[in-house]
Structure formats: structure tokens, C-alpha cells
Design an enzyme around this catalytic site. Structure first.
Site, mmCIF file in Angstrom:
data_model
loop_
_atom_site.group_PDB
_atom_site.id
_atom_site.type_symbol
_atom_site.label_atom_id
_atom_site.label_comp_id
_atom_site.label_asym_id
_atom_site.label_seq_id
_atom_site.Cartn_x
_atom_site.Cartn_y
_atom_site.Cartn_z
ATOM 1 N N ASP A 13 41.171 10.482 18.908
ATOM 2 C CA ASP A 13 40.599 9.222 19.224
ATOM 3 C C ASP A 13 38.940 9.350 19.628
ATOM 4 O O ASP A 13 38.416 8.727 20.310
ATOM 5 C CB ASP A 13 41.321 8.357 20.257
ATOM 6 C CG ASP A 13 42.834 8.251 19.928
ATOM 7 O OD1 ASP A 13 43.017 8.184 18.574
ATOM 8 O OD2 ASP A 13 43.260 8.299 20.757
ATOM 9 N N LYS A 16 36.733 9.877 14.920
ATOM 10 C CA LYS A 16 36.348 10.361 13.646
ATOM 11 C C LYS A 16 36.206 9.514 12.478
ATOM 12 O O LYS A 16 35.287 9.564 11.579
ATOM 13 C CB LYS A 16 37.627 11.278 13.463
ATOM 14 C CG LYS A 16 37.874 12.450 14.481
ATOM 15 C CD LYS A 16 39.151 12.979 14.168
ATOM 16 C CE LYS A 16 40.359 12.320 14.642
ATOM 17 N NZ LYS A 16 40.312 12.063 16.229
ATOM 18 N N GLY A 40 45.293 7.344 13.762
ATOM 19 C CA GLY A 40 44.691 5.663 13.840
ATOM 20 C C GLY A 40 43.199 5.926 13.941
ATOM 21 O O GLY A 40 42.460 6.139 14.829
ATOM 22 N N HIS A 41 42.845 5.586 12.846
ATOM 23 C CA HIS A 41 41.155 5.976 12.669
ATOM 24 C C HIS A 41 40.417 4.811 12.314
ATOM 25 O O HIS A 41 40.932 3.740 11.437
ATOM 26 C CB HIS A 41 40.793 6.965 11.511
ATOM 27 C CG HIS A 41 41.204 8.127 11.760
ATOM 28 N ND1 HIS A 41 40.709 9.293 10.884
ATOM 29 C CD2 HIS A 41 41.773 8.621 12.885
ATOM 30 C CE1 HIS A 41 41.492 10.426 11.485
ATOM 31 N NE2 HIS A 41 42.167 10.252 12.448
ATOM 32 N N GLN A 223 43.878 13.769 14.714
ATOM 33 C CA GLN A 223 44.102 14.310 16.086
ATOM 34 C C GLN A 223 42.995 14.906 16.708
ATOM 35 O O GLN A 223 41.822 14.676 16.239
ATOM 36 C CB GLN A 223 45.474 15.116 16.231
ATOM 37 C CG GLN A 223 47.072 14.342 15.816
ATOM 38 C CD GLN A 223 47.014 13.910 14.435
ATOM 39 O OE1 GLN A 223 46.985 14.942 13.503
ATOM 40 N NE2 GLN A 223 47.426 12.843 14.125
HETATM 41 P P1 GDP Z 1 39.627 8.303 15.652
HETATM 42 O O1 GDP Z 1 41.046 8.429 15.890
HETATM 43 O O2 GDP Z 1 39.033 9.674 16.224
HETATM 44 O O3 GDP Z 1 39.091 7.797 14.521
HETATM 45 O O4 GDP Z 1 39.268 7.211 16.829
HETATM 46 P P2 GDP Z 1 40.018 5.912 17.264
HETATM 47 O O5 GDP Z 1 39.741 4.743 15.985
HETATM 48 O O6 GDP Z 1 41.424 5.884 17.515
HETATM 49 O O7 GDP Z 1 39.387 5.498 18.637
HETATM 50 C C1 GDP Z 1 37.949 5.232 18.932
HETATM 51 C C2 GDP Z 1 37.629 3.888 19.275
HETATM 52 O O8 GDP Z 1 36.562 3.846 19.734
HETATM 53 C C3 GDP Z 1 37.794 2.847 18.006
HETATM 54 O O9 GDP Z 1 38.187 1.742 18.827
HETATM 55 C C4 GDP Z 1 36.359 2.721 17.777
HETATM 56 O O10 GDP Z 1 36.127 1.626 17.258
HETATM 57 C C5 GDP Z 1 35.542 2.785 19.094
HETATM 58 N N1 GDP Z 1 34.331 3.421 18.741
HETATM 59 C C6 GDP Z 1 33.833 4.743 17.969
HETATM 60 N N2 GDP Z 1 32.627 4.799 18.398
HETATM 61 C C7 GDP Z 1 32.168 4.100 19.356
HETATM 62 C C8 GDP Z 1 31.107 4.063 20.130
HETATM 63 O O11 GDP Z 1 29.926 4.967 19.970
HETATM 64 N N3 GDP Z 1 31.093 3.122 21.150
HETATM 65 C C9 GDP Z 1 32.018 2.414 21.583
HETATM 66 N N4 GDP Z 1 31.995 1.487 22.513
HETATM 67 N N5 GDP Z 1 33.193 2.396 20.579
HETATM 68 C C10 GDP Z 1 33.200 3.351 19.769
HETATM 69 P P1 IMO Z 2 43.928 10.413 15.778
HETATM 70 O O1 IMO Z 2 43.659 10.914 14.645
HETATM 71 C C1 IMO Z 2 45.473 10.714 19.719
HETATM 72 C C2 IMO Z 2 49.482 12.646 20.319
HETATM 73 C C3 IMO Z 2 50.461 11.933 20.737
HETATM 74 C C4 IMO Z 2 51.394 12.817 21.388
HETATM 75 C C5 IMO Z 2 51.238 14.128 20.578
HETATM 76 C C6 IMO Z 2 52.412 14.234 19.515
HETATM 77 O O2 IMO Z 2 43.835 8.801 15.833
HETATM 78 O O3 IMO Z 2 43.041 11.002 16.845
HETATM 79 P P2 IMO Z 2 53.143 13.193 17.380
HETATM 80 O O4 IMO Z 2 53.186 11.655 16.813
HETATM 81 O O5 IMO Z 2 52.009 13.881 16.505
HETATM 82 O O6 IMO Z 2 54.499 14.021 17.467
HETATM 83 O O7 IMO Z 2 52.448 12.897 18.848
HETATM 84 O O8 IMO Z 2 50.083 13.750 20.039
HETATM 85 N N1 IMO Z 2 48.842 12.047 19.168
HETATM 86 C C7 IMO Z 2 47.389 11.575 19.204
HETATM 87 N N2 IMO Z 2 46.850 11.297 20.269
HETATM 88 N N3 IMO Z 2 44.930 10.447 18.441
HETATM 89 C C8 IMO Z 2 45.882 10.843 17.485
HETATM 90 O O9 IMO Z 2 45.354 10.915 16.351
HETATM 91 C C9 IMO Z 2 47.260 11.431 17.767
HETATM 92 N N4 IMO Z 2 48.188 11.594 17.077
HETATM 93 C C10 IMO Z 2 49.038 12.466 17.841
HETATM 94 O O10 IMO Z 2 50.103 10.695 21.594
HETATM 95 O O11 IMO Z 2 50.760 13.122 22.525
HETATM 96 MG MG MG Z 3 42.745 7.241 16.726
#
Ligand code: GDP
Ligand code: IMO
Ligand code: MG
Length: 429
Positions: A13, A16, A40-41, A223
Site C-alpha cells: 500500500d 504503487k 488493491g491499487h 504487496q
Molecule cells: P498500492 O497498493 O501501493 O497501490 O496503494 P493503495 O492504493 O492500497 O494505498 C495507497 C492509498 O494512498 C490510496 O488511497 C491512494 O489514493 C493514496 N495515496 C497515494 N499517494 C498519496 C499521496 O501522496 N498522498 C495521499 N494523501 N494519499 C495518497
Molecule cells: P498491495 O498490492 C498490504 C498482507 C495481508 C496479510 C498478508 C498475507 O495493495 O500493496 P494474503 O492475502 O496474501 O495471504 O495475505 O499480506 N497483504 C497486503 N498488505 N497490501 C497488499 O497489497 C497486500 N496483499 C497482502 O494483509 O497480512
Molecule cells: Mg494496496
């Protein structure tokens, strides 16, 4: 030509999706190489928000090809839901979304097994997203799995039935949990119809030919490196290799073909699920980071655990990935903090150390911090690195110096446009 990589340096998270979406216009092909719908991106642009789980984050760019690589595990139900959202947004994906035939399939019983295995672990549970990731990769390495290419075989249903039977036998050793198998199975087969309409390719030939043809390729990690099955906080990890070496297996490219490795870190740190997190602030500071940063899972909605940036941890993942450029995201979340901390060492076994112990789960490490004054001002509208408050620049420079890698981009908000290029991002592809 080479494959550039974007991946997370923490526990996932890191932002990415946003960075891949931003950089996608510089590439011809965007490809996922591991993980599955546990990811979840989040992408935000033009007032719209999308969360992608299986489809690469280049899909909203008009001409880019998006390949789901062989290292990914696909749940046809999730994939269909994602495609429906693309259709609702009038995104033409037909010629641009490809699936590698060797990608493995998540069956309904894989999700069932995931839930049962977690239930059996009780308090020691991993905190899995329950998307069936672990059991699917177990079937892959156990040589029982089913692959995307199999859905076009005449004996597909018989193979499915045989694997499901194995799963049902296995489930007998676990505590029973509620699961509507018949209902999920019906949905799964219905979703397969959608998947059959998508173009499948031999991903390894496709990517290597694209490299020969001079096409620019970006691999999108899922991840984070601390969730890598070999190097993460085992057993509280996911079941794939999330680090840059995973690109080779997950796409079928040679190590010599890897170009830039762009590592992403938040300006602080989060983790969702169980397992060690040395710099966690399980207190009001953590709650403040969570609320300012909107730190709730994009896949499960769970509150994310929050804490300070951890340099020994980042040092480790910069090393494992061979990171060539750093991207720092969510720096705006620190705007209102009076002071900011960065762990520079871990104290354990009687000394301050910069390296991680063998097992972070059993060795109690005490982070040693360096404090930085906060800048306490909004970053709204700032478009250049020089325009950032001095406090923010000092913090970023300290990260750069400690990690020995240049920061090329700083993200100041969730929107595609809220991004500052510190220096020109190097693109190999
Ligand atoms: P990913 O899994 O690495 O793609 O990241 P996620 O989407 O799960 O989580 C990142 C969260 O932070 C999302 O809600 C984005 O919309 C938000 N986000 C990304 N970059 C920024 C930033 O620079 N500032 C803030 N406030 N939110 C951000
Ligand atoms: P993105 O791509 C954050 C974590 C789960 C759990 C562990 C194992 O959005 O960054 P799994 O379902 O793979 O067996 O879970 O890994 N986990 C993540 N945490 N971002 C993710 O993906 C994750 N994908 C799995 O919360 O601790
Ligand atoms: Mg994510």
C-alpha cells in the site's frame, strides 16, 4: 531495452498504483508479475477513483498494453468485476488486456481453504486477505494447480472437479466455516465466460519479443518487499516473491533484462494484517497517521496499522531489490505534525544495529529514532521540489543520504497530478 520495475519497499500500500498510472504513458506495456486479488491499487484522476486488484495500473492510458503475467494468480470473479468497472467507465480494454496462459487460477475452494486455514490458526493467524492466495500458490508449487490456458481445454471441467475434490478432502482437517460453495462455484463458472473472451498469450514469448522489438516495459509489483515469502517477516508474509527477482519468474525474462528498479516508500509506514512492525505507533500518534492518511485497506477495508518510517527496514529492501530510484509518497500526511521521526537503528542483542535480525517475530528490537521538525504547512499547489518547505526537503534529503539512493519523485496527494519530480525519472525501457 530492459524491463523497468516499480515495487513497494514496505508492507504494501505504498501508492504503487498511483505511480504506475502516472508513469505508464512513458511505456508500451505494463505488466503485473506476482500476487493476485490480495492487491488493491488505487488510482485517482479527473475526479474518478478506481481500485485495481488483478489488472495492471496502465489500463486507463489509451494505447498501453496491459499484461497479467504468468506469476499472477487470477480469480475470474474478481477479474470480471474489474472489467465491468472498466466497461462502466467506457475504457476500451479489448485489444489492450492480455493474460499469460501460465498464470494460475484461484478456485472457490482456494478461498474456502484460506479461510479455514486462518480459522485453524486462531490468534496466530496471518491476517490474510482471504482471497485464496496462499492455497493457490501451494497448488502451483505442489504441482496440482490449474492455469489460465486450461480454461480453453476440453477436459477443463473434469480437471476442475478433480482438484475441487482434493480441496474438499483437505478441508475436513480444518474447523468448519460458513461458505456457500455451490453459489460461489456458479459465479466462478459464469465469470469464466468473460475470461474466455480475453486474449491469452504465451507471456514469456510475448515479453521477450517485445524487448527485441524495442518496446518499453514496466513491471508493476504488488504487496511490499517485507511481505516477500523468502525475505519478509515470515510467516506473516504473502505467498509470492514480491521483490525484483520475482519479475524474472513472473514474466519469463532474464535477470540481465531488468533495468531501473523504482522503489516506493511512504513518508511513514503502515502494515495491514498480523506480524512484526518495529516502528508501529499503537497509540494516538498511530491513530493520527491513520486518520490523516486515510489508512484503510483498499481490498478489505481493514484499518491499517501505522508508525514511523523505518530505515533499517528500508535499507534491507533497497538491498534486496537493487533499487536505483526512490519514490516517497504521502508526504502530505505529515503536514500537521509538530515533529517527525525516522528509525535509524534497531537496538537488540546489546547493541545498536542497522541490520535486521534473522527472525523479527521472535527478537524484540527497540527502534532508535532521529527526530525532525515538522513543516506544519499545506503542500497544496506546490509543483516543484524547490517549492517544498525546507523541513520537508531536509527530511527527504536525510532519507536519500541514509539509503544511498536518489529520490526522483515525491507524491503530495492521491491524485495523479499531485506529484513532484525531483529529478527526471530515469526510464530504461
Ligand atoms: P498500492 O497498493 O501501493 O497501490 O496503494 P493503495 O492504493 O492500497 O494505498 C495507497 C492509498 O494512498 C490510496 O488511497 C491512494 O489514493 C493514496 N495515496 C497515494 N499517494 C498519496 C499521496 O501522496 N498522498 C495521499 N494523501 N494519499 C495518497
Ligand atoms: P498491495 O498490492 C498490504 C498482507 C495481508 C496479510 C498478508 C498475507 O495493495 O500493496 P494474503 O492475502 O496474501 O495471504 O495475505 O499480506 N497483504 C497486503 N498488505 N497490501 C497488499 O497489497 C497486500 N496483499 C497482502 O494483509 O497480512
Ligand atoms: Mg494496496
Amino acid at each position: 531495452m530492459a524491463v523497468d520495475v516499480i515495487l513497494g519497499l514496505q508492507w504494501g500500500d505504498e501508492g504503487k498504483g498511483k505511480i504506475v498510472d502516472y508513469l505508464a504513458e512513458r511505456y508500451d506495456i505494463i505488466t503485473r508479475f506476482q500476487g493476485g486479488p490480495n492487491a488493491g491499487h488505487t488510482l485517482i484522476f479527473d475526479g474518478q477513483k478506481f481500485v485495481l486488484h488483478t489488472i495492471p495500473s496502465g489500463i486507463f492510458r489509451p494505447t498501453q498494453i496491459n499484461l497479467i503475467g504468468n506469476g499472477v494468480v487470477i480469480d475470474p470473479i474478481t477479474l470480471e468485476k474489474e472489467i465491468q468497472k472498466l466497461e462502466a467507465a467506457s475504457v476500451d480494454y479489448h485489444e489492450r488486456l492480455l493474460i499469460a496462459r501460465k498464470a494460475h487460477l484461484i478456485l472457490p475452494t482456494h478461498r474456502y481453504l484460506d479461510a479455514a486455514s486462518e480459522a485453524a490458526k486462531g490468534k496466530a493467524k496471518i491476517g490474510s486477505t482471504l482471497k485464496g492466495i496462499g492455497p493457490t500458490y501451494m497448488d502451483k508449487t505442489g504441482r496440482n494447480g490449474m492455469r489460465a490456458g486450461d480454461i480453453l481445454r476440453p477436459d477443463f471441467e473434469a480437471r476442475y472437479a478433480a482438484l475441487q475434490e482434493k480441496h474438499l478432502q483437505l478441508l475436513q482437517i480444518y474447523p468448519s466455516i460458513e461458505f456457500d460453495l455451490a453459489g460461489e462455484e456458479a459465479k466462478w463458472f459464469a465469470s469464466l465466460e468473460k475470461m474466455r473472451q480475453l486474449q491469452q498469450v504465451d507471456g514469456e514469448y510475448y515479453i521477450n519479443q517485445a524487448l527485441k522489438d524495442g518496446r518499453r516495459i514496466l513491471a508493476e509489483g504488488a504487496q511490499g518487499s517485507m511481505l516477500d515469502v523468502d525475505f519478509g517477516t515470515y510467516p506473516f508474509v504473502t505467498s509470492s516473491n514480491t521483490i525484483s527477482s520475482g519479475v524474472c519468474n513472473g514474466l519469463g525474462v532474464a535477470p540481465s533484462q531488468i533495468g531501473e528498479v523504482i522503489g516506493i516508500s511512504k513518508a511513514y509506514c503502515t502494515r495491514v494484517g498480523s506480524g512484526p512492525f518495529p516502528t508501529e505507533e499503537d497509540n494516538a500518534t498511530g491513530e493520527r497517521l491513520r486518520s490523516e492518511g486515510g489508512e484503510f485497506g483498499a481490498t478489505t477495508g481493514r484499518p491499517r496499522r501505522c508508525g514511523w518510517i523505518d530505515l533499517p527496514q528500508l535499507h534491507y529492501t533497497v538491498m534486496l531489490n537493487g533499487v536505483t530510484q526512490l519514490v516517497i509518497t504521502k508526504i502530505d500526511v505529515l503536514n500537521n505534525f509538530e515533529s517527525i521521526r525516522a528509525a535509524t537503528h534497531y537496538h537488540y542483542d546489546g547493541a545498536d544495529r542497522e541490520t535486521l535480525p534473522y527472525d523479527l517475530c521472535s527478537v524484540e528490537v527497540e527502534p532508535r529514532y532521529r527526530d525532525f521538525p515538522g513543516w506544519q504547512t499545506s503542500l497544496e499547489g506546490i509543483e516543484s521540489y524547490a517549492g517544498l518547505p525546507a523541513g520537508a526537503r531536509d527530511y527527504l534529503q536525510a532519507l536519500e543520504a541514509q539509503l544511498g539512493v536518489p529520490v526522483t519523485m515525491v507524491s503530495t496527494g492521491p491524485d495523479r497530478k499531485q506529484l513532484i519530480l525531483k529529478e527526471e525519472v530515469r526510464v530504461m525501457g
